[in-house]
Write a protein that holds these residues in place. Structure first.
Motif, PDB file in Angstrom:
ATOM      1  N   HIS A   1       2.620  38.619 -59.717  1.00 26.29           N
ATOM      2  CA  HIS A   1       2.225  40.005 -59.449  1.00 26.29           C
ATOM      3  C   HIS A   1       0.869  40.280 -60.105  1.00 26.29           C
ATOM      4  N   PRO A   2      -0.044  40.929 -59.394  1.00 29.86           N
ATOM      5  CA  PRO A   2      -1.383  41.195 -59.945  1.00 29.86           C
ATOM      6  C   PRO A   2      -1.367  41.953 -61.275  1.00 29.86           C
ATOM      7  N   ALA A   3      -0.452  42.868 -61.460  1.00 23.40           N
ATOM      8  CA  ALA A   3      -0.403  43.617 -62.726  1.00 23.40           C
ATOM      9  C   ALA A   3       0.009  42.699 -63.875  1.00 23.40           C
ATOM     10  N   HIS A   4       0.958  41.805 -63.621  1.00 23.22           N
ATOM     11  CA  HIS A   4       1.355  40.839 -64.651  1.00 23.22           C
ATOM     12  C   HIS A   4       0.206  39.889 -64.950  1.00 23.22           C
ATOM     13  N   GLN A   5      -0.440  39.393 -63.923  1.00 25.41           N
ATOM     14  CA  GLN A   5      -1.570  38.475 -64.112  1.00 25.41           C
ATOM     15  C   GLN A   5      -2.676  39.133 -64.943  1.00 25.41           C
TER      16      GLN A   5
ATOM     17  N   ALA B   1      -1.160  47.375 -71.393  1.00 22.46           N
ATOM     18  CA  ALA B   1      -1.035  46.713 -70.093  1.00 22.46           C
ATOM     19  C   ALA B   1       0.381  46.193 -69.881  1.00 22.46           C
ATOM     20  N   PHE B   2       0.998  45.632 -70.927  1.00 16.50           N
ATOM     21  CA  PHE B   2       2.376  45.165 -70.785  1.00 16.50           C
ATOM     22  C   PHE B   2       3.352  46.341 -70.718  1.00 16.50           C
ATOM     23  N   GLN B   3       3.144  47.359 -71.523  1.00 11.02           N
ATOM     24  CA  GLN B   3       4.039  48.525 -71.470  1.00 11.02           C
ATOM     25  C   GLN B   3       4.052  49.144 -70.076  1.00 11.02           C
ATOM     26  N   GLU B   4       2.926  49.141 -69.424  1.00 20.81           N
ATOM     27  CA  GLU B   4       2.812  49.773 -68.109  1.00 20.81           C
ATOM     28  C   GLU B   4       3.404  48.952 -66.978  1.00 20.81           C
TER      29      GLU B   4
END
Length: 97
Positions: free
Chosen positions: A74-78, A27-30
């Motif tokens: 940001h939703p992806a970071h959250q 998830a963090f790599q992406e």
């Protein structure tokens, strides 16, 4: 520019090869290329084995404080951070350079 550093420590009894940890790393790599505010992004496992060392690190940069706020919200970071809350603790440092 602002440097955003995060050091993660896996909770007691949690190993790097657990499925939820592998998914958290992914998830963090992406996030690279997904969050437009990021001007620099890297994350990786620590390669040393010392008692004071943390296990995983993020080194990133954004243009300014507003960009940092947008990145953090940001939703992806959250979503990525939510995964890590299940199995790790972390410390951060944000500084201008």
């Amino acid at each position: 520019m602002i440097r955003h550093l995060v050091l993660f420590k896996l909770n007691e009894g949690v190993s790097r090869d657990e499925e939820r940890v592998v998914a958290g790393v992914k998830a963090f790599q992406e996030l690279d290329g997904v969050v437009p505010e990021l001007t620099f992004w890297e994350c990786a496992w620590n390669i040393t084995d010392r008692p004071i060392a943390h296990d995983f690190a993020i080194n990133s940069a954004v243009a300014d404080r507003d960009a940092l706020t947008r990145y953090l919200e940001h939703p992806a970071h959250q979503a990525a951070a939510a995964r890590w809350r299940e199995f790790a603790t972390w410390v951060i440092a944000d500084y201008e350079f």
